[in-house]
Scaffold this active site. Structure first.
Site, mmCIF file in Angstrom:
data_model
loop_
_atom_site.group_PDB
_atom_site.id
_atom_site.type_symbol
_atom_site.label_atom_id
_atom_site.label_comp_id
_atom_site.label_asym_id
_atom_site.label_seq_id
_atom_site.Cartn_x
_atom_site.Cartn_y
_atom_site.Cartn_z
ATOM 1 N N CYS A 1 -18.117 0.641 19.310
ATOM 2 C CA CYS A 1 -18.129 1.380 18.022
ATOM 3 C C CYS A 1 -18.648 2.870 19.456
ATOM 4 O O CYS A 1 -19.259 3.343 19.656
ATOM 5 C CB CYS A 1 -18.993 1.712 17.069
ATOM 6 S SG CYS A 1 -19.474 2.562 16.327
ATOM 7 N N CYS B 1 0.379 -1.189 -0.462
ATOM 8 C CA CYS B 1 -0.129 0.442 0.188
ATOM 9 C C CYS B 1 0.928 1.619 0.354
ATOM 10 O O CYS B 1 2.152 1.152 0.959
ATOM 11 C CB CYS B 1 -0.606 0.121 1.354
ATOM 12 S SG CYS B 1 -2.452 1.612 0.975
ATOM 13 N N CYS C 1 -5.675 -21.502 24.597
ATOM 14 C CA CYS C 1 -6.861 -22.625 24.004
ATOM 15 C C CYS C 1 -7.128 -23.651 25.495
ATOM 16 O O CYS C 1 -8.585 -23.981 25.676
ATOM 17 C CB CYS C 1 -5.944 -22.646 23.177
ATOM 18 S SG CYS C 1 -4.174 -23.438 23.822
ATOM 19 N N HIS D 1 0.087 4.310 1.142
ATOM 20 C CA HIS D 1 -0.887 5.272 1.846
ATOM 21 C C HIS D 1 -0.034 4.709 2.684
ATOM 22 O O HIS D 1 -0.835 5.663 3.797
ATOM 23 C CB HIS D 1 -2.496 5.277 2.029
ATOM 24 C CG HIS D 1 -2.917 5.047 -0.405
ATOM 25 N ND1 HIS D 1 -3.203 4.111 -0.220
ATOM 26 C CD2 HIS D 1 -2.858 5.862 -0.415
ATOM 27 C CE1 HIS D 1 -3.835 4.598 -2.045
ATOM 28 N NE2 HIS D 1 -3.759 5.583 -1.739
ATOM 29 N N HIS E 1 -7.639 9.535 6.569
ATOM 30 C CA HIS E 1 -7.068 8.455 7.341
ATOM 31 C C HIS E 1 -7.380 7.129 6.741
ATOM 32 O O HIS E 1 -9.153 6.901 6.578
ATOM 33 C CB HIS E 1 -8.216 9.049 8.606
ATOM 34 C CG HIS E 1 -8.018 9.896 9.480
ATOM 35 N ND1 HIS E 1 -8.686 10.156 10.876
ATOM 36 C CD2 HIS E 1 -7.464 11.313 9.174
ATOM 37 C CE1 HIS E 1 -8.007 10.779 11.331
ATOM 38 N NE2 HIS E 1 -7.164 11.958 10.044
ATOM 39 N N HIS F 1 -0.969 -27.906 22.117
ATOM 40 C CA HIS F 1 -2.557 -27.192 21.859
ATOM 41 C C HIS F 1 -3.779 -27.611 22.403
ATOM 42 O O HIS F 1 -4.094 -28.986 22.069
ATOM 43 C CB HIS F 1 -3.373 -26.874 20.318
ATOM 44 C CG HIS F 1 -4.733 -26.405 19.596
ATOM 45 N ND1 HIS F 1 -5.308 -25.073 20.338
ATOM 46 C CD2 HIS F 1 -5.532 -26.330 19.396
ATOM 47 C CE1 HIS F 1 -6.208 -24.650 20.144
ATOM 48 N NE2 HIS F 1 -6.615 -25.863 19.308
ATOM 49 N N HIS G 1 -20.123 3.144 10.736
ATOM 50 C CA HIS G 1 -19.408 4.318 11.292
ATOM 51 C C HIS G 1 -17.990 4.079 11.417
ATOM 52 O O HIS G 1 -17.031 4.995 10.635
ATOM 53 C CB HIS G 1 -19.761 4.639 13.203
ATOM 54 C CG HIS G 1 -21.392 4.873 13.582
ATOM 55 N ND1 HIS G 1 -21.751 4.293 14.414
ATOM 56 C CD2 HIS G 1 -21.430 5.973 12.745
ATOM 57 C CE1 HIS G 1 -22.985 4.681 14.273
ATOM 58 N NE2 HIS G 1 -22.912 5.742 13.288
ATOM 59 N N CYS H 1 -21.856 4.528 18.099
ATOM 60 C CA CYS H 1 -22.756 3.779 18.605
ATOM 61 C C CYS H 1 -22.831 3.983 20.365
ATOM 62 O O CYS H 1 -24.180 4.585 20.121
ATOM 63 C CB CYS H 1 -22.813 3.038 18.041
ATOM 64 S SG CYS H 1 -22.389 2.117 16.451
#
Length: 825
Positions: A48, A24, A204, A26, A102, A759, A89, A51
């Protein structure tokens, strides 16, 4: 403006490649680490901001009940809901006109980076600037790992595939749900659902245990009772003169209990397919800081800390209620009120919900071969840790020979030790139950001089004490000292006399802490100590419980190179000085008083001498000999755990009855200074209270010298387990004349891999909640033979967020580490 896509969370498979470089253009304009650090101070994660400002977090419609993905702006730290939400949002935050755009956002769900300008995923690795920023955000959010994308690549892929199916193919999900309903016809009120759990970073071990606890519906029922406001408990008065019980108004439960209740509620909701147990894990870490840092941990230890933490909160809750009932809410209390509160606390009117579900009782039965006196030691347990033998019979036989030879040499040289100098080479005896002592025993050669100096100080201290106490001895004691039997070791002119064997036994029972200059309490009460074969067999919560009474000397045989200590006569002086210092001379020999440590976090042990028939003292509800040969079954592990043992040689029983008979009467001399008689005895540990939910722990992780190893041998376990062959004849919670105590398997925790890198996964059984189990826990109704319920259900294999239906054969072939059984009969 970027093009709107249906899924902003999806990430390509190569998102976490270590060798991938960012493409990228940017990054320079869209990345601002300074602003991020300021914005992430005391921030509320995964919510959020817009929200929350609009008060739409709580007032969401039912179709949006599932929390949308939250994206973090890497320019300013703004948190906004993603494109899969109604408000979007995060996208609106990007489209808002600014002097500096942004471009970049970070998903707080799967840690993928998205560029709105390029409208595509941004690849990164932990070595470049973007990877360092992501790693910083993860640490702030509580997920600490050096290579986040690489370690969670598999989970990201699985979660993204699940989300794509959820949003694009709703019909397939409905079909799978309908198929599950056809397989298991359930009532909606008693349905138990299976969901995935997000991995917070090497958690886990936590997820596997919580999957099985979420499949324990009776736990959810009791937690609902615990959460009820205004709960009143009646406690019977400790004083018989008082007839009215004390009414205690309980406060709300503790934070760990509330977090557990909230977690079980989330696991029961229909909308969410993946649950993030962040709050519950945070509360566990507050109770046990060892789980902080997101390192690999042991799932059985996690289970114990979790259950013990909730039980401790319940005990504290009751204690505060008792305090308020006396009208004292301040910390300053007079002695009378303190004593009353302690008396009521000891009554234990209602056990905690943890004990009501997982609590059972073990009874250790000991019988002296000489006087045939039967004594019992009762202790509670939450799980049973069972030994897993890994072809160690050859090593054990070698250790047995070494121990026997060392014993013979010590008996032969005991007379010579009287004239030996104090500085004598020896090897210290490890306890066999402490890793610290094992390591210390192996390093003893380096610390020999230091320990000897400390022992000399102890000797001087207690010899001085004996001189002070010498004037208190009667003439009878002096005559006893003058007329000591031939072959006895005279430790001190005014102290206890005993045979060489007795002196050796007393010496061996001293705790390792004495070598460090610390005093140890040696209580003169009848008891037995774990036999050498019993080391490593008893459960983690009961290994040291029999330490409440005087142990007969033991010789551990579990470790190579473990030899008995060779002590000089000066060291025997120390041991007997300790014995004289700590004995209570005022104890009436007719009374058997056992000092039980008052520990609010562990259940007390009850010691009693019973006039039981010696012939039936060791009988079980069902025949157990059939399980003595099959070494690869869980029944054989239980057989080893509850086997009948012989206490002899160095492990003899200190029998109080025989000791009194040796003294020709119940009264000893004034100072309680008398001969102790050690006799051969039998000992057996059996289940005397069958728990509603039986948890079995297979001890696969073992220490061999300086090395840690895992026993990978497959242990067979049945779907229906009969505990009767391992229960006492008078087992509680069992119907009269019943010879079966049946349990149905409903959960398994499996560990794959090695000790260093492994695991944990879970196998859970989706089934209808058992009403008979609820009646047993809530009302104490013992299940009858005619009421045995069906054990039908569908098994699922859960690895963090991945849930897959599996047949029972795969479950039974798994390498089990923890087993969860529920009572059905």
């Amino acid at each position: 403006m970027g093009k709107k896509r249906t899924k902003g969370r999806s990430a390509p498979d190569t998102v976490a490649s270590e060798s991938a470089e960012p493409v990228c253009r940017h990054l320079r304009k869209g990345l601002e680490q300074g602003n991020l650090k300021k914005a992430l101070v005391n921030v509320e994660w995964n919510i959020c901001q817009d929200c929350k400002t609009d008060n739409k977090v709580k007032d969401k419609p039912e179709e949006e009940a599932e929390d949308p993905s939250v994206w973090l702006c890497l320019k300013c730290g703004h948190q906004g809901c993603g494109r899969d939400s109604q408000e979007q949002h995060a996208l609106k935050h990007y489209t808002t006109p600014r002097s500096e755009p942004h471009y970049l956002v970070l998903s707080l769900d799967n840690w993928s980076v998205w560029c709105y300008k390029c409208d595509e995923e941004v690849k990164y690795c932990s070595s470049n600037r973007l990877g360092q920023v992501v790693d910083y955000v993860r640490k702030q959010a509580g997920v600490r790992t050096s290579k986040p994308a690489e370690k969670n690549n598999g989970h990201i892929e699985l979660e993204n595939k699940k989300l794509e199916k959820e949003s694009k193919n709703e019909q397939e999900r409905e079909k799978s749900e309908n198929l599950a309903k056809e397989t298991i016809p359930m009532d909606s009120a008693s349905q138990i659902t299976v969901k995935g759990l997000s991995n917070l970073g090497n958690t886990c071990f936590f997820n596997a245990v919580m999957q099985n606890l979420s499949q324990t519906p009776v736990l959810r029922e009791l937690l609902k009772e615990v959460k009820m406001s205004g709960t009143i408990v009646k406690i019977e008065p400790p004083d018989l003169a008082l007839t009215e019980p004390l009414e205690v108004n309980l406060e709300p439960p503790g934070p760990l209990t509330l977090a557990m209740s909230q977690f079980l509620s989330e696991m029961q909701e229909n909308k969410k397919r993946v649950v993030t147990p962040k709050e519950l894990f945070s509360q566990v870490c507050k109770k046990a800081t060892r789980f902080k840092g997101y390192q690999q941990q042991d799932s059985q230890e996690l289970l114990r800390y979790l259950l013990d933490g909730m039980r401790a909160e319940e005990h504290q809750r009751v204690s505060k209620g008792i305090l308020k009932a006396f009208g004292n809410s301040t910390e300053k209390l007079d002695e009378e009120v303190k004593n009353k509160v302690k008396d009521y606390e000891k009554k234990k009117a209602i056990p905690s919900f943890v004990d009501r579900i997982f609590g059972g009782e073990l009874t250790s039965t000991i019988m002296c071969d000489e006087c045939r006196t039967v004594s019992l030691v009762h202790e509670s347990f939450l799980d049973l840790s069972l030994p897993v033998l890994d072809d160690q019979s050859g090593k054990k036989s070698i250790n047995d020979k070494n121990v026997k030879m060392t014993m013979e040499e010590e008996d032969k040289d005991s007379e010579e030790e009287k004239d030996d100098s104090y500085m004598k080479s020896r090897s210290d005896l490890p306890s066999g139950t402490s890793k610290h002592l094992q390591k210390k025993a192996k390093k003893q050669a380096k610390k020999q001089a230091k320990n000897q100096r400390r022992q000399q100080k102890i000797q001087e201290r207690f010899l001085h004490f004996n001189e002070l106490c010498a004037t208190d001895y009667t003439e009878d004691n002096e005559r006893e000292a003058d007329t000591a039997l031939a072959g006895e070791v005279e430790v001190d002119t005014d102290s206890t006399h005993g045979s060489q064997e007795e002196a050796t036994q007393i010496e061996l029972s001293v705790n390792q802490k004495d070598l460090d200059g610390q005093e140890s309490m040696i209580e003169r009460t009848p008891d037995v100590q774990e036999s050498p074969e019993d080391l490593g067999v008893k459960s983690a919560n009961t290994e040291s419980d029999l330490g409440i009474v005087t142990p007969a000397p033991e010789c551990p045989r579990d470790f190579n190179g473990a030899f008995l200590e060779e002590r000089t006569s000066g060291e025997l002086d120390i041991i007997n000085g300790l014995k004289n210092l700590n004995l209570n001379a005022a104890v009436d020999p007719d009374e058997i008083n056992i000092e039980i440590p008052n520990d609010s976090h562990s259940a007390p042990k009850v010691y009693e001498v019973m006039n039981e028939d010696p012939e039936t003292a060791f009988c079980t509800l069902a025949n157990r000999e059939a399980f003595s040969t099959d070494e690869c079954s869980i029944q054989h592990c239980l057989y080893q755990f509850t086997r009948n043992e012989k206490l002899q040689d160095a492990n003899k029983l200190l029998c109080e009855v025989c000791s009194r008979r040796q003294c020709n009467g119940p009264k000893a001399n004034i100072k309680g200074d008398r001969r102790h008689v050690y006799t051969n005895a039998k000992k057996q540990m059996l289940v005397s209270l069958a728990p509603p939910v039986l948890t079995l722990h297979l001890k696969r992780f073992q220490q061999a010298g300086f090395n840690l190893r895992k026993v990978n041998k497959h242990i067979k376990f049945p779907e229906i387990l009969d505990l009767a062959p391992f229960c006492t004849l008078k087992c509680k919670n069992v119907a009269e004349e019943s010879t079966r105590v049946l349990y149905s398997l409903y959960g398994v925790v499996e560990h794959s891999g090695t000790m260093r890198s492994g695991h944990y996964t879970a196998y859970a059984k989706e089934r209808t909640a058992s009403c008979h189990l609820s009646n047993l826990v809530l009302h104490g109704d013992i299940p009858q033979d005619c009421e045995m319920e069906s054990t039908k259900g569908q098994w699922f294999h859960i690895s963090d967020t991945h849930v897959q239906a599996v047949p029972i054969t795969k479950v039974l072939n798994s390498q089990a580490y923890l087993l969860f059984y529920e009572r059905i009969l």
